[in-house]
Design a protein around this motif. Structure first.
Motif, short mmCIF file in Angstrom:
data_model
loop_
_atom_site.label_atom_id
_atom_site.label_comp_id
_atom_site.label_asym_id
_atom_site.label_seq_id
_atom_site.Cartn_x
_atom_site.Cartn_y
_atom_site.Cartn_z
N PRO A 247 -13.98 -30.14 -32.91
CA PRO A 247 -15.56 -30.77 -32.86
C PRO A 247 -15.68 -30.69 -31.34
CG PRO A 247 -13.66 -32.38 -33.05
CD PRO A 247 -13.07 -31.14 -33.32
N SER A 248 -15.15 -30.35 -30.39
CA SER A 248 -15.32 -30.05 -28.93
C SER A 248 -15.09 -28.56 -28.82
CB SER A 248 -14.67 -31.08 -28.17
OG SER A 248 -14.81 -30.69 -26.98
N PHE A 249 -16.09 -27.79 -28.34
CA PHE A 249 -15.65 -26.37 -28.27
C PHE A 249 -16.50 -25.90 -27.12
CE2 PHE A 249 -19.20 -24.57 -30.57
CZ PHE A 249 -19.56 -25.61 -31.16
N VAL A 250 -16.11 -24.54 -26.67
CA VAL A 250 -17.16 -23.87 -25.59
C VAL A 250 -17.48 -22.75 -26.22
CG1 VAL A 250 -17.00 -22.79 -23.46
CG2 VAL A 250 -15.73 -24.92 -23.98
N VAL A 251 -18.94 -22.38 -26.04
CA VAL A 251 -19.11 -20.90 -26.31
C VAL A 251 -19.58 -20.48 -25.33
CG1 VAL A 251 -21.23 -19.91 -27.35
CG2 VAL A 251 -20.44 -21.89 -28.51
N MET A 252 -18.72 -19.07 -24.80
CA MET A 252 -19.10 -18.44 -23.59
C MET A 252 -20.48 -17.95 -23.67
SD MET A 252 -16.66 -15.37 -22.24
CE MET A 252 -17.02 -14.28 -23.65
N THR A 253 -21.13 -17.96 -22.28
CA THR A 253 -22.39 -17.45 -22.41
C THR A 253 -22.35 -16.41 -21.19
OG1 THR A 253 -22.92 -19.44 -21.06
CG2 THR A 253 -23.63 -19.36 -23.47
N ASN A 254 -21.45 -16.42 -20.32
CA ASN A 254 -21.44 -15.67 -18.92
C ASN A 254 -20.03 -15.55 -18.64
OD1 ASN A 254 -22.61 -14.36 -17.03
ND2 ASN A 254 -23.60 -16.00 -16.16
N TYR A 255 -19.74 -14.54 -17.89
CA TYR A 255 -18.39 -14.45 -17.44
C TYR A 255 -18.05 -13.57 -16.43
CZ TYR A 255 -18.49 -10.12 -20.05
OH TYR A 255 -18.99 -8.87 -20.27
N ILE A 256 -17.13 -13.82 -15.44
CA ILE A 256 -16.50 -12.88 -14.46
C ILE A 256 -15.23 -12.55 -14.87
CG2 ILE A 256 -15.73 -12.77 -12.15
CD1 ILE A 256 -17.90 -14.87 -11.64
N ILE A 257 -15.09 -11.15 -15.15
CA ILE A 257 -14.00 -10.52 -15.59
C ILE A 257 -13.12 -9.85 -14.51
CG2 ILE A 257 -14.87 -8.36 -16.26
CD1 ILE A 257 -13.23 -8.77 -19.01
N THR A 258 -11.85 -10.08 -14.50
CA THR A 258 -11.03 -9.16 -13.51
C THR A 258 -9.79 -8.66 -14.54
OG1 THR A 258 -11.36 -11.20 -12.18
CG2 THR A 258 -9.75 -9.71 -11.44
N GLU A 259 -10.22 -7.35 -14.38
CA GLU A 259 -8.89 -6.81 -15.28
C GLU A 259 -7.78 -6.20 -14.52
OE1 GLU A 259 -11.93 -3.95 -17.11
OE2 GLU A 259 -11.64 -4.83 -18.91
N GLY A 260 -6.82 -6.02 -15.44
CA GLY A 260 -5.59 -5.35 -14.62
C GLY A 260 -4.88 -5.98 -13.84
N GLN A 261 -4.99 -7.14 -13.58
CA GLN A 261 -4.08 -8.22 -12.61
C GLN A 261 -2.75 -7.87 -13.00
OE1 GLN A 261 -5.80 -12.17 -12.67
NE2 GLN A 261 -6.79 -11.80 -10.96
N GLU A 262 -1.94 -7.94 -11.79
CA GLU A 262 -0.46 -8.03 -12.07
C GLU A 262 0.31 -8.84 -10.78
OE1 GLU A 262 -0.21 -3.33 -11.49
OE2 GLU A 262 1.81 -4.03 -10.71
N MET A 263 1.28 -9.27 -10.80
CA MET A 263 2.06 -9.91 -9.94
C MET A 263 2.30 -9.26 -8.51
SD MET A 263 2.88 -13.27 -9.53
CE MET A 263 2.28 -13.64 -11.39
N GLY A 264 1.83 -9.72 -7.47
CA GLY A 264 1.90 -8.88 -6.26
C GLY A 264 1.26 -9.59 -4.86
N LYS A 265 1.46 -8.79 -4.00
CA LYS A 265 0.71 -9.44 -2.84
C LYS A 265 -0.69 -8.86 -2.40
CE LYS A 265 5.28 -10.52 -0.83
NZ LYS A 265 6.09 -10.02 0.04
N CYS A 266 -1.66 -9.63 -2.19
CA CYS A 266 -2.97 -9.32 -1.85
C CYS A 266 -3.68 -10.30 -1.08
CB CYS A 266 -3.64 -8.71 -2.99
SG CYS A 266 -3.73 -10.08 -4.11
N PRO A 267 -4.65 -9.93 -0.33
CA PRO A 267 -5.48 -10.78 0.76
C PRO A 267 -6.34 -11.77 -0.49
CG PRO A 267 -6.25 -8.84 0.89
CD PRO A 267 -5.08 -8.55 0.10
N GLU A 268 -6.56 -12.92 0.17
CA GLU A 268 -7.56 -13.89 -0.52
C GLU A 268 -9.10 -13.19 -0.19
OE1 GLU A 268 -7.51 -16.29 -2.39
OE2 GLU A 268 -5.86 -17.55 -1.92
N LEU A 269 -9.86 -13.51 -1.18
CA LEU A 269 -11.21 -13.03 -0.94
C LEU A 269 -11.82 -13.39 0.48
CD1 LEU A 269 -13.71 -13.69 -4.11
CD2 LEU A 269 -12.80 -11.58 -2.95
N SER A 270 -12.44 -12.23 0.96
CA SER A 270 -13.09 -12.50 2.30
C SER A 270 -14.33 -13.61 2.32
CB SER A 270 -13.59 -11.47 3.10
OG SER A 270 -14.99 -11.00 2.26
N GLY A 271 -14.45 -14.50 3.03
CA GLY A 271 -15.32 -15.52 3.00
C GLY A 271 -14.55 -16.99 2.52
N LYS A 272 -13.50 -16.82 1.90
CA LYS A 272 -12.90 -18.21 1.50
C LYS A 272 -11.33 -17.95 2.22
CE LYS A 272 -14.02 -19.25 -3.18
NZ LYS A 272 -13.79 -19.21 -4.47
N HIS A 273 -10.96 -19.20 2.70
CA HIS A 273 -9.54 -19.19 3.28
C HIS A 273 -9.32 -18.04 4.45
CE1 HIS A 273 -8.42 -21.41 -0.37
NE2 HIS A 273 -9.18 -20.51 -0.89
#
Lengths: 403, 403, 403
Positions: free
Chosen positions: C97-123
């Motif tokens: 009775p409570s559900f979500v219909v996706m209408t927009n998305y930001i997709i990040t493909e191929g993520q794997e465990m590792g080390k990388c910097p945070e997004l510039s602008g944040k943190h």
């Protein structure tokens, strides 16, 4: 005829009936009765009206809740570092009012369909006869093949192999860092009877405040952001214990509102308590402690369907919205008054019983209160006069009886 | 002045007013009125108090439910043996009060994004004009490319290919073994008004009992472990029929509690019934039978995003908690008494009507009951005496009128 | 003794008490009192009974809802065409009775465990000292390694890499085609008190009608199939705006039923409104606009665990069942009558106050209404007679006082 009706109507409208009463001048009865009546009055005004707010009608809300977790977990199992984010540790992911935060797990990687023995210790067998081929055991992991494997002394099953080994629950819990996750609750309630809609982001709780605040029972009681460790602590549990085997916590959002004052005073209160057993209660561990469920991630490897099975131990949070709004309403008010008058009537009956049956002068009061009609001895032709006047033996006697 | 107030107060406290009454000694009226009054009394005591427990206030509970399935299913489709465990056949997996157990499915493996014709039979076309490029059909599987494929006579779509073929539902259902799965229900209810919390693991339902018991309506009515086949049977359906096309079963946990007795007597009752239409009801199949949903498992194969689509037919179980607790409360008690006294008043009015309008001696009773004030004919200076005494023509007449 | 009891009983049964009353023939008092009584009567009959239906008891329903979406979405992101079907855009998939219909998305493909910097602008950081190794930031994407990456000026984290870039929300929303999806609602309500079960597929809503109809507030108010665009419009929002950042819409199924008429008249009404803030309300955007959650699809690639992370913006639909059934019940009826009689009593008290304290001839009426007992001056031996008759100075005086 018309005149008759008109006269009856005018009689009806210009007349007024009021009961005749005896004013008893007796200290004992007077004091007793006034005290009883005073008690009834205090009850009606003090209790029904002021304390229980009997002049208000009540309504419960229809509500909508959604939740959002924030925070990152970290595990290091035999040198393998893993970071868990919200897409990995919340079930389900879409922000339901009832959700599970994973705090511990037993992972079984690379399962594929095949034949393997059950775990040693469970479902043990001594010969193939103990393992009826094609049948299932209620707590087994697959369909028995009819073979008793000698090395483990357990039945062989067809199923996802290797079978999960959940005999040891990791201790301390792998995701103790869950303590620092934060939970954001958004709750909207509507009282349909009064047409009032409120959100837990009340006046003053704006985006700026939310970005900085953290719920505290006294310092920030309206901040809708909660640290999991705080929630567990406020519900009286130890986070580590709960995290290890799982458990269920109810977060009650309590909307108790008096809508006779401005609706901005209608604010939520948050309470936390363990579901299924209290921390200090010795019975609480008697039946079915912990909370866990199994969850599988399926994938294909070299054209073979495989899965990673997770036995997830977690804290289940149920956001329970409890609501009661009150507003002045004429009907409960008048019902309360009306039945209060009825209770006054009871008080009168009690006083009458005292007057007529307990007092030494009860016969005197009986005569004052009642007038008797002795129709048995009455002249049947007489309709307009009373018995006594018909007998007419003396005006004095008539009056006496008439009283 | 102070004396006056003191005297008025002492008058008020030492006086008692009680209505004067006529005691009518008439068998007919007496019997009729006593019977009416008896009826009212029986209604108030018997019905309102004893039968409907009008002396109690009521409350409904806030509740929390979680569920756990156990059992293993087995399918053999064209020689391919598969075992299904709880991580595979329960949606969602985390133990929600409303969940679906898969009992049948149509699997479409290895779908990838591409162009393919719709199933023959559905969305048929005769020429490219029937397939408007770039548009969608409501029940279609993708975006039409504008091509009508000759071999199938259906429109070509861009979507997950090949499209699912759900024209035939497997019969018998693939997972008939679901009949033997067991469901464990954990339910906690709190009555906020009375501060009482109860769990369906009541006194005597401990870990040891749970490990062995199975719910039976009469033999084990408190065992919280249910065999799916039993649930379906108790709700009046045939398991095979329900398993084939899916359906919805409500499991009602009924907490009807009288908290005036010890709360250990507050125990749940389990009821089962079909949602959306009853088994014997001819209308029940008139609209939208069955229950199914589509579910996809995504994976990568050779750098191509693929998915396995499952059309899941299943039994949806809704655990519905219905609760009503009652406890003695002074307010409904006194309201009931008060309004009962009011109804007594109605009885008196009815009797008076009989007395004053139906009896042959009604004029006589009217004179007994009423005293008339003919203020129109009264000497305006007189304030202390009654009309009659002012006229003073004779004590006998005065008395007659006075009565 | 037995005779005495029998005689007392027969006295009780053959006697009837009725209050004696004064019939005041005074136009002012008569009119005032009749008007007050008429007001009370109009209130009781007109308001309590007819308008508020006080003769009925009420009950709310236990309900069960399930939903089914239909429709296909299409996106074209940098030339990559994708079709989204119900298994991909509805969360969760099983028809809650409570559900979500996706209408927009930001997709990040191929993520794997590792080390990388945070997004510039944040943190952002300026030196390694800003990044405390082993600790977490609340809105960060992983565990900080203690290194400040020069190229982005952000802390390096251990986590799923690369980190999601959600700084820009696609505009227009990628799945604007969601506007044409349809939602089918199946709702069953049971009023336990009255034993009535209803489904929103009421009489006349059969499979044939459902296959063709589409909900319209006036033309097809009972059709259980809704176009998402219509729902959003009816709740007062702009679809595009809501689709871009997400939002929450409540679909209220309102069962307000009078079960005194045939239950086929008990039909649902559908209402739509935004949860958490109304479209025109300037405050609605003050706190926490939008609705989104993160969702991951895990897979193995060359023996490396990878995932596709979706930040899903969507419209959350909450089906809220609001119910109130009423049916005639003897108890509220008689309670209303009883307390109405009580209020009549209040009217009498008010009239008496007018009569006894406000009228010029109040002393006269007081004498008519009250009889005084001056027990202080009374001969203590007398029990059967009244004070006045004992004094016996004259029948005229006796009668005067007696009245």
């Amino acid at each position: 005829m018309r005149n008759q009706i008109a006269s009856a109507l005018s009689d009806f409208f210009f007349e007024y009936e009021t009961p005749r009463q005896v004013l008893v001048r007796n200290r004992r009865v007077g004091v007793v009765c006034r005290l009883i009546q005073l008690g009834v009055l205090v009850y009606i005004i003090g209790w029904v009206f002021i304390y229980e707010k009997g002049y208000q009608s009540t309504d419960t809300a229809v509500s909508s809740v959604f939740t959002k977790m924030k925070g990152v977990g970290y595990t290091n199992v035999s040198g393998k570092e893993t970071v868990w984010d919200v897409a990995d540790y919340v079930f389900p992911s879409q922000g339901d009012p009832s959700f599970v935060v994973m705090t511990n797990y037993i992972i079984t990687e690379g399962q594929e369909m095949g034949k393997c023995p059950e775990l040693s210790g469970k479902h043990s067998c001594t010969s193939n006869n103990d393992c009826i081929g094609g049948s299932f055991k209620r707590t087994g992991n697959g369909q028995m093949t009819g073979v008793c494997v000698k090395t483990t002394n357990t039945c062989e099953v067809l199923g996802w192999c290797p079978v999960e080994d959940d005999r040891t629950i990791p201790n301390p819990p792998l995701l103790m860092s869950a303590e620092n996750y934060t939970l954001f609750i958004k709750n909207s309630v509507t009282f349909p009877l009064f047409g009032v809609t409120r959100s837990n982001l009340v006046e003053g709780i704006d985006a700026n405040y939310i970005s900085k605040c953290l719920y505290h029972p006294t310092k920030a009681p309206l901040c809708p952001i909660f640290r999991l460790g705080d929630i567990v602590e406020l519900s009286g549990f130890s986070f580590e214990k709960l995290a290890r085997e799982g458990g269920a916590i109810g977060i009650v959002v309590d909307w108790t509102c008096n809508l006779d004052v401005h609706e901005k005073h209608c604010k939520p209160e948050y309470n936390f308590h363990g579901l299924y057993g209290n921390p200090g209660d010795p019975d609480s561990t008697s039946a079915s402690i912990g909370y866990n469920f199994r969850y599988a991630k399926h994938y294909m490897e070299n054209n073979v369907a495989k899965r990673t099975l997770l036995k997830v131990f977690g804290i289940r949070f149920d956001i329970i919205v409890q609501s009661l709004a009150r507003q002045f309403d004429i009907i409960p008010t008048l019902t309360a008054i009306g039945s209060g008058v009825g209770i006054f009537g009871v008080a009168t009956v009690v006083c009458d019983l005292v007057l007529l049956y307990l007092l030494p002068k009860r016969e005197f009061y009986k005569n004052m209160k009642f007038k008797y009609t002795d129709t048995q001895t009455q002249d049947p032709d007489s309709e307009a006069g009373s018995t006594e006047t018909e007998k007419g033996s003396g005006s004095k006697q008539a009056c006496v009886r008439a009283l």
